[in-house]
Design a protein around this motif. Structure first.
Motif, PDB file in Angstrom:
ATOM      1  N   ALA A   4     -13.660 -23.754 -14.908  1.00 32.63           N
ATOM      2  CA  ALA A   4     -12.445 -23.349 -14.226  1.00 32.63           C
ATOM      3  C   ALA A   4     -12.066 -21.929 -14.608  1.00 32.63           C
ATOM      4  O   ALA A   4     -12.110 -21.561 -15.776  1.00 32.63           O
ATOM      5  N   SER A   5     -11.707 -21.150 -13.603  1.00 27.71           N
ATOM      6  CA  SER A   5     -11.220 -19.801 -13.857  1.00 27.71           C
ATOM      7  C   SER A   5      -9.836 -19.866 -14.479  1.00 27.71           C
ATOM      8  O   SER A   5      -9.032 -20.739 -14.162  1.00 27.71           O
ATOM      9  N   THR A   6      -9.564 -18.922 -15.364  1.00 24.88           N
ATOM     10  CA  THR A   6      -8.233 -18.864 -15.959  1.00 24.88           C
ATOM     11  C   THR A   6      -7.272 -18.070 -15.089  1.00 24.88           C
ATOM     12  O   THR A   6      -6.134 -17.848 -15.459  1.00 24.88           O
ATOM     13  N   GLY A   7      -7.759 -17.619 -13.900  1.00 26.61           N
ATOM     14  CA  GLY A   7      -6.894 -16.871 -13.007  1.00 26.61           C
ATOM     15  C   GLY A   7      -6.905 -15.390 -13.312  1.00 26.61           C
ATOM     16  O   GLY A   7      -7.802 -14.865 -13.941  1.00 26.61           O
ATOM     17  N   MET A   8      -5.860 -14.691 -12.838  1.00 24.08           N
ATOM     18  CA  MET A   8      -5.772 -13.250 -13.029  1.00 24.08           C
ATOM     19  C   MET A   8      -5.708 -12.900 -14.515  1.00 24.08           C
ATOM     20  O   MET A   8      -4.924 -13.482 -15.253  1.00 24.08           O
ATOM     21  N   PRO A   9      -6.560 -11.998 -14.971  1.00 17.98           N
ATOM     22  CA  PRO A   9      -6.468 -11.611 -16.385  1.00 17.98           C
ATOM     23  C   PRO A   9      -5.138 -10.935 -16.669  1.00 17.98           C
ATOM     24  O   PRO A   9      -4.676 -10.100 -15.891  1.00 17.98           O
ATOM     25  N   GLU A 126     -11.489 -15.118 -25.153  1.00 20.64           N
ATOM     26  CA  GLU A 126     -11.610 -16.415 -25.826  1.00 20.64           C
ATOM     27  C   GLU A 126     -13.083 -16.791 -25.966  1.00 20.64           C
ATOM     28  O   GLU A 126     -13.542 -17.114 -27.059  1.00 20.64           O
ATOM     29  N   ARG A 127     -13.820 -16.738 -24.896  1.00 22.03           N
ATOM     30  CA  ARG A 127     -15.241 -17.046 -24.946  1.00 22.03           C
ATOM     31  C   ARG A 127     -16.040 -15.807 -25.333  1.00 22.03           C
ATOM     32  O   ARG A 127     -15.640 -14.689 -25.017  1.00 22.03           O
ATOM     33  N   PRO A 128     -17.154 -15.979 -26.005  1.00 26.59           N
ATOM     34  CA  PRO A 128     -18.048 -14.844 -26.200  1.00 26.59           C
ATOM     35  C   PRO A 128     -18.557 -14.341 -24.847  1.00 26.59           C
ATOM     36  O   PRO A 128     -18.597 -15.088 -23.862  1.00 26.59           O
ATOM     37  N   ILE A 129     -18.937 -13.075 -24.811  1.00 27.48           N
ATOM     38  CA  ILE A 129     -19.565 -12.484 -23.631  1.00 27.48           C
ATOM     39  C   ILE A 129     -20.938 -11.982 -24.052  1.00 27.48           C
ATOM     40  O   ILE A 129     -21.069 -11.312 -25.081  1.00 27.48           O
ATOM     41  N   ALA A 193     -21.650 -20.848 -20.317  1.00 23.28           N
ATOM     42  CA  ALA A 193     -20.471 -21.374 -19.636  1.00 23.28           C
ATOM     43  C   ALA A 193     -20.484 -20.929 -18.184  1.00 23.28           C
ATOM     44  O   ALA A 193     -20.051 -21.669 -17.290  1.00 23.28           O
ATOM     45  N   ALA A 194     -20.960 -19.721 -17.936  1.00 25.54           N
ATOM     46  CA  ALA A 194     -21.087 -19.201 -16.571  1.00 25.54           C
ATOM     47  C   ALA A 194     -21.968 -17.963 -16.620  1.00 25.54           C
ATOM     48  O   ALA A 194     -22.118 -17.322 -17.670  1.00 25.54           O
ATOM     49  N   SER A 415     -11.608 -13.304 -16.078  1.00 27.19           N
ATOM     50  CA  SER A 415     -11.027 -14.507 -15.512  1.00 27.19           C
ATOM     51  C   SER A 415     -11.715 -15.753 -16.055  1.00 27.19           C
ATOM     52  O   SER A 415     -11.061 -16.762 -16.366  1.00 27.19           O
ATOM     53  N   LEU A 416     -13.046 -15.693 -16.217  1.00 28.85           N
ATOM     54  CA  LEU A 416     -13.801 -16.852 -16.684  1.00 28.85           C
ATOM     55  C   LEU A 416     -13.812 -16.979 -18.202  1.00 28.85           C
ATOM     56  O   LEU A 416     -13.835 -18.079 -18.751  1.00 28.85           O
ATOM     57  N   ALA A 417     -13.799 -15.827 -18.883  1.00 30.98           N
ATOM     58  CA  ALA A 417     -13.851 -15.849 -20.346  1.00 30.98           C
ATOM     59  C   ALA A 417     -12.497 -16.098 -20.979  1.00 30.98           C
ATOM     60  O   ALA A 417     -12.415 -16.629 -22.097  1.00 30.98           O
ATOM     61  N   GLY A 418     -11.433 -15.729 -20.286  1.00 31.93           N
ATOM     62  CA  GLY A 418     -10.094 -15.872 -20.831  1.00 31.93           C
ATOM     63  C   GLY A 418      -9.776 -14.788 -21.836  1.00 31.93           C
ATOM     64  O   GLY A 418     -10.663 -14.268 -22.519  1.00 31.93           O
TER      65      GLY A 418
END
Length: 421
Positions: A4-9, A126-129, A193-194, A415-418
């Motif tokens: 799930a996308s976290t929406g607009m950063p 939040e998530r690693p990139i 994750a994506a 948006s995906l990483a948060g």
């Protein structure tokens, strides 16, 4: 599997377009051709130089670099949740023999620019990139294409990939070892994750419609074949026309059939003969054997199967009517890919948030994202390329479109990483 996308950063940041453009031009120096393109084929010394430059840039941003057993390069930026699966962004930096500066390279360096932008703005996710540069996407030196992502996703075994040879008989394994990029055992599927991949369109649709961003919803399936037509080589002067077994004459009927069958399955049908070898290739000898490649594509698996069935039936008919021997071997078989809805939505929102004209689009070309889409939520971002030209030294994308694509990648990644609170 979706994310799930976290929406607009919540934090606004923008790509440094001039820095990204300069990075593209700096990489293009390695393997530069006289006509302004690049010849940096996979697992060559030039590929090694390109990898080393990319890794220097990644380490300058504090990224942890590793590579796996097929030589895929990963560069990790930690997130606040170290245990979370990463958002992975990238593409490839190998090129065709007469390739351009943008195919693949734009996606890798846009990913690098996303990380540079996050670092410059002090943004913690939040998530690693992870940035990724896949091995041998082009497949021009070692078949098949998308080799690195194929091994990673389990579509191709490591042993099979490493055993493939180039025209000089060098194996991919020996070439990988020669450039020093044999890493640990290939990572197993399910760790992303994506996955997001930015790329030039390699076609004319966006330029024709005036849209800046293509929101890629999937990719055409493809089936590749090697076809061998065998007749009898004979003297061109002393062999009467009605007694000939002309392999080239039969091969021309094969070429015509490829075009006719693809045209019958529009709008998504594609059929191409791209490689052609003639034996003995002498002006006063009737051709005894012709080898040609065949490339069929379509967005629907069942239609692609129908195309191939029609083609096989046509080959049988040509062989019966001409008395020639026609053999066909499958060299690649990739089903149509439909990308993840949440990842597509993140890309679409990124285009909207930046005010870019955009449209949904299906990729006609194969990409690493096609394989990764089988093991992780995936989407792609397209930008226009001039006249739709790619795999050509005249390949070109404007600095403005390059920046726009990277800005959409930045937005979708955030948006995906948060963003860490």
């Amino acid at each position: 599997m979706t994310i799930a996308s976290t929406g607009m950063p919540p934090i606004q940041a923008a790509i440094d377009g001039e820095r990204l453009w300069q990075t593209l031009m700096d990489l293009a120096v390695i393997g530069a051709t006289p006509k302004g393109g690049c010849n940096r084929q996979a697992l060559t010394d030039l590929d090694r130089e390109g990898r080393e430059l990319l890794i220097r840039w990644c380490k300058a941003e504090g990224l942890a670099v590793r590579f796996d057993a097929i030589g895929n390069v990963f560069a990790r930026r930690n997130g606040s949740n170290a245990a979370a699966d990463p958002i992975v962004i990238g593409s490839h930096i190998d090129t065709q023999p007469t390739g351009g500066k943008y195919d693949g390279c734009f996606g890798v360096l846009a990913a690098l620019e996303v990380i540079r932008t996050l670092n410059a703005n002090g943004i913690e996710t939040e998530r690693p990139i992870e940035l990724v540069s896949w091995t041998n996407e082009e497949g021009c030196r070692f078949a098949p294409c998308m080799m690195g992502s194929g091994v990673f996703s389990g579509q191709l075994t490591l042993e099979d990939a490493l055993s493939r040879t180039d025209v000089n008989g060098v194996t991919a394994g020996a070439a990988l070892e020669a450039i020093g990029y044999v890493g640990d055992d290939a990572d197993r599927p399910g760790r992303f994750a994506a996955y997001l991949e930015a790329h030039i369109e390699q076609g004319p649709i966006l330029e024709d419609t005036g849209d800046t961003i293509g929101v890629v919803t999937g990719a055409l399936g493809l089936k590749w074949f090697d076809v061998t037509v065998t007749g009898m080589a004979a003297h061109s002067g002393s062999t009467p026309m009605h007694l000939r077994q002309d392999a080239l004459l039969g091969a021309t009927r094969v070429v015509e059939a490829v075009n006719r069958i693809a045209l019958a399955h529009q709008p998504d049908g594609r059929g191409t003969v791209g490689a052609f070898q003639l034996l003995p290739n002498s002006r006063n000898v009737i051709p005894g054997q012709v080898m040609l490649s065949v490339d069929f594509r379509h967005s629907q698996a069942e239609v692609l199967d129908t195309i191939v069935a029609e083609f096989r039936q046509t080959l049988d008919a040509i062989a019966r009517e001409t008395g020639l021997s026609i053999e066909i071997a499958t060299t690649a078989d990739y089903p149509p890919q439909h990308f993840d809805a949440d990842c597509i939505a993140a890309v679409r929102q990124g285009a909207r948030a930046n005010g870019y004209a955009h449209r949904d689009i299906v990729s006609g070309a194969g990409h690493d994202a096609v394989f990764i889409g089988d093991i992780a939520p995936t989407a792609m971002i397209f930008i226009p390329c001039e006249k739709g030209i790619s795999h050509n030294e005249s390949e070109y994308a404007t600095p403005e479109d390059v920046t726009a694509g990277a800005n959409v990648l930045l937005h979708a990644t955030l948006s995906l990483a948060g963003v860490a609170r």
